[in-house]
Structures are given as structure tokens and as C-alpha cells.
Design an enzyme around this catalytic site. Structure first.
Site, PDB file in Angstrom:
ATOM      1  N   ASP A  27     120.631 -29.924 -42.087  1.00  0.00           N
ATOM      2  CA  ASP A  27     121.924 -30.559 -42.352  1.00  0.00           C
ATOM      3  C   ASP A  27     123.010 -29.868 -41.532  1.00  0.00           C
ATOM      4  OD1 ASP A  27     124.309 -31.578 -43.451  1.00  0.00           O
ATOM      5  OD2 ASP A  27     123.426 -31.733 -45.450  1.00  0.00           O
ATOM      6  N   HIS A  31     121.597 -34.617 -42.541  1.00  0.00           N
ATOM      7  CA  HIS A  31     122.491 -34.903 -43.668  1.00  0.00           C
ATOM      8  C   HIS A  31     122.332 -36.322 -44.197  1.00  0.00           C
ATOM      9  CE1 HIS A  31     126.066 -34.305 -46.126  1.00  0.00           C
ATOM     10  NE2 HIS A  31     126.620 -35.402 -45.621  1.00  0.00           N
ATOM     11  N   SER A  88     126.665 -36.730 -49.741  1.00  0.00           N
ATOM     12  CA  SER A  88     127.816 -36.042 -49.159  1.00  0.00           C
ATOM     13  C   SER A  88     128.900 -35.835 -50.227  1.00  0.00           C
ATOM     14  CB  SER A  88     128.326 -36.825 -47.947  1.00  0.00           C
ATOM     15  OG  SER A  88     129.139 -36.020 -47.124  1.00  0.00           O
TER      16      SER A  88
END
Length: 449
Positions: free
Chosen positions: A359, A393, A265
Site C-alpha cells: 500500500d 491500496h 481508505s
């Protein structure tokens, strides 16, 4: 009657097996047992075999796994099985017929663990002194979690540790650098790795501790929301990360001169900036990352990369008080955002881009495509891409329970991360050794200066 199976913590219940169709065979009064092979104690990322014996031939059973995390949150999974003709059940050979997953999945009970509290993410904070205890039970018949018999036929406990014997955990408070160092046992030298997470903030230790078990001297690095560090990352300076690189490189057991960096991230775009601007970062793994500097400004010497902006009007409000922010972040290739793009084509090291194609945090497939195009345009071949359909994600180490949605610290609401339970979980199993292979390939061949 409970029989405790020594070090295996296996519990056999002498119980009459009943299928609801009348008495079972002569095995009905035999002891059913659940065994975990090769040992009831293992590292969290290690696969195990779960075997059941003492069942009746072709007996239908429900396998259940459960654990309680450090916050008291319960995670559970279940699957339906049928014993073989000898009354044996081996989850590495027998397919699940239903439940949280189907098919032959030896570790399905582990990676399909699901919290009873919506939007809960499993994060192990105390990696040094306690394992996660996974209770594995077998019940007669095919039921549901709410309709299982009160008493299991047998049970066993699997202790899943995060640090093997000899790994040292050392809090780091050197200069401005704040984090935790994990040192493998032995004389070394070991490849050095900096590990970072994203908007969760603080210092997240579970991945770094597991990497140390595999021979990586790992510094999990805090960069906001921890100790005396800033409470947010609206303005970060890359000199802080350079200082952390030097702290790691100067450790007497680190193989140099270069180190690696892995981030997910926000941590992912930071490692891309590190390998671009810091010459001693020679291998970077971006998991669910962006090719631009995101959110806050990043400063390095006389250079500033603005944070890639967002458009709140693109937030999607879903049912169950969830939001989808996958389209909120602006496109780095739009003319107004080009100053945010990290000039990765200048990097001399090697990249591994990891993409979850579902994601929902941001458009990772697009960002990695843009990054690869930039590298190709400049004649660079120093990259690898691993892409997983139906993965989201939050790609964690192998066997971490899948988290579809949880609280987002910056957004202040529960957001979806994307992915589907089985493909996401299997992606984590596939990815974890590939991460280690990439790091070894580019860090172990060095010679110490």
C-alpha cells in the site's frame, strides 16, 4: 466473411491462418471461433471460460481483450498462447507464454486490462442500464499490441453486467442521508450493509450493486462531495452515519437488528468508528484503512476524534509526475496523536482488516498491526486479518483492472496506490468471496426483533 453466432455474439472469420513459415495444415481454411462459457452475458464479478477452436495444431496465437469505459477511455490486454494438438485453446488449461501475464490464468485477459492513458482508474458509474463490453480477439502469431495483424482470426464479445435481473436500484434522499440502495430480488430478509469509498467522494455504486447480486441489501453512502452534502470531510459528525444505519435497518427486507459496514481508505476508518460507537453496526470491513480517524475531525455527541495529521515534507516525488504519499500520514501511536486513535477495543461487533502490503497511500500494515495489538491487550478476539503481499491500496471486487496510480482528489495530483499487476489482481479474486463469507457469518445468524 463474418458469421454471427446468435446470442453468443461470437464472430468467426473464415481466414487463411499464416504463421510466417509457410502454409499451415488442412485447418488453414477452417473457421476459427472464440467462445465464452457458460454464456456471453454474465455479472462483472463472475469468472468465464474463453475457448478458441479451429486453429491449426500447436499454432501460436495472441489473445487480446479490450473495453472502452463510460468516459471513452480504452483498456487493453494481450497474452501469447499455443494451441494444443487438436487446434483447440482453453484459457483455463493453457498457460500464457508472455504478454501482460504468464501462467495458467483463466481470467488473466480481464484482470490485466490496462488503460492506454496513464493514471486511469476504471469506475463504473451507470451500473443499472449498461454493461461493460469486453471484446476478445485471437490473432495469428505472437505479436505486440502495436504489431498485431490488422484482422483477427476470430472475436467474441463478453457483456459484463453489474446488476442481475430483479435487483432494484433506489436513490436515497431521506432526512440528511444521501446515497443509493440496492435491493436483491425476493422477499428476504437480507443482511444489510453500508458501503463507502474514500477520497474520490460522491457515491460509488459498483461494489454495492455487486453485493446486492449476492443477496446483500446494500446502501452505498455518500458523505461528502455529493448532492447537498459538504464538499469535504474536514468536519464530519457520526450522527449522520447513525442516521444512515437507521434508514437501512428500517427497510422491511433487512434482517436485523444489526447491519454491516464496508469501507476502503477514508471509508475504512469511518466504518471502524461506526462499529465502535454505533451499537447496531456489528460487522466492519476495513480495506486499506487506518486505526485512527484521519484528516478531518469526527464528532459524536460529546466526543471528538481529531483528524490524524500529515507531514508534507515526507512526500516523495517520483518520475512521470507521480508522488508517493505512503509516509506522509503521522504515526497514530506517537504521543501527540493518541487522541486520534479509534477506541475499537470498545466495539462488540466483529472486524475484518484487509491489508495490501505494498500500500502506497499509507502504512496500512503498521496501522492494522497497531489495531490488532490494541484488541489483544484488551482480551478481544473479535477480528480477522487478511494480508496480501505485493497488493496495493485499491483492492476492488474480483476482476477489476489493476490501478497503480491515479488522480487523488485531496492531494490534487496523481499518486501511486501501490501493488503489482498479477499479485494485486489475484488478491482481489481471493478477497471478494471472503468479504461475502465474513458478512454472512456475522449478519445472517441474527433474528429480526
Amino acid at each position: 466473411m463474418l458469421l454471427f453466432g446468435g446470442a453468443g455474439v461470437a464472430v468467426s472469420l473464415l481466414s487463411r491462418c499464416w504463421s510466417g513459415r509457410g502454409p499451415l495444415s488442412h485447418r488453414a481454411w477452417m473457421a476459427v471461433s472464440v467462445r465464452v462459457h457458460p454464456s456471453p452475458k454474465c455479472l462483472f464479478d463472475e469468472p468465464v471460460q474463453v475457448r478458441v477452436s479451429g486453429l491449426s495444431p500447436l499454432q501460436q496465437v495472441t489473445m487480446k481483450a479490450s473495453l472502452t469505459d463510460e468516459k471513452g477511455q480504452a483498456f487493453r490486454s494481450f497474452a501469447f498462447y499455443r494451441a494444443d494438438g487438436q487446434g483447440e485453446l482453453d484459457l483455463s488449461q493453457s498457460p500464457s507464454l508472455g504478454g501482460h501475464y504468464t501462467g495458467t490464468e483463466p481470467m488473466g485477459l480481464f484482470w490485466s486490462l490496462t488503460s492506454g492513458t496513464p493514471f486511469t482508474r476504471l469506475v463504473k458509474k451507470d451500473v443499472a442500464s449498461s454493461p461493460l463490453y469486453v471484446n476478445i480477439e485471437v490473432f495469428d502469431g505472437h505479436g505486440t499490441l502495436g504489431r498485431l495483424p490488422e484482422q483477427p482470426l476470430a472475436a467474441s464479445i463478453n457483456e459484463r453486467w453489474f446488476m442481475k435481473e430483479g435487483v432494484r436500484r433506489i436513490p436515497v434522499r431521506e432526512g440528511r442521508v444521501r446515497g443509493t440502495l440496492f435491493v436483491p430480488p425476493g422477499d428476504g430478509p437480507f443482511p444489510g450493509v453500508i458501503d463507502m469509498y474514500g477520497s474520490v467522494g460522491g457515491v460509488v455504486e459498483h461494489r454495492a450493486s455487486l453485493l446486492a447480486n449476492h443477496g446483500f441489501l446494500t446502501l452505498t453512502l455518500g458523505y461528502f462531495g455529493y448532492d447537498d452534502l459538504p464538499m469535504d470531510f474536514t468536519n464530519l459528525d457520526l450522527e449522520y452515519f447513525e442516521e444512515a444505519v437507521n434508514v437501512l435497518r428500517q427497510h422491511p427486507k433487512v434482517k436485523g437488528p444489526g447491519v454491516g459496514a464496508i469501507g476502503i481508505s477514508k471509508g475504512a476508518d469511518l466504518v471502524l468508528s461506526m462499529i465502535t460507537f454505533l451499537p447496531h453496526v456489528i460487522a466492519a470491513i476495513s480495506i486499506g484503512g487506518c486505526n485512527a480517524n484521519t484528516l478531518g475531525n469526527l464528532h459524536y455527541k460529546n466526543i471528538t476524534l481529531p483528524g490524524l495529521g500529515v507531514s508534507i515534507d515526507r512526500v516523495k516525488i517520483l518520475e512521470s509526475k507521480l508522488i508517493d504519499i505512503s509516509e506522509v500520514t503521522n504515526n497514530p501511536m506517537d504521543e501527540a496523536n493518541k487522541d486520534c486513535i479509534i477506541p475499537i477495543e470498545k466495539a462488540e461487533g466483529h472486524f475484518l482488516f484487509v491489508v495490501g502490503e505494498d500500500d502506497k497511500n499509507w502504512n496500512t500494515p503498521l496501522y492494522v498491526q497497531q489495531a490488532v495489538e490494541k484488541l489483544k491487550e484488551n482480551g478481544r478476539e473479535n477480528y480477522e486479518v487478511i494480508s496480501y503481499p505485493e497488493a496495493g491500496h485499491l483492492l476492488e471486487p474480483a476482476f477489476f483492472p489493476f490501478c497503480y496510480a491515479s488522480f487523488h482528489r485531496l492531494v490534487g495530483l496523481h499518486v501511486i496506490w501501490g501493488g503489482q499487476l498479477k499479485p494485486h489482481s489475484l488478491a482481489q479474486v481471493d478477497l471478494w468471496p471472503k468479504i461475502q463469507t465474513f458478512l454472512r457469518k456475522h449478519l445472517e445468524k441474527q433474528s429480526k426483533l
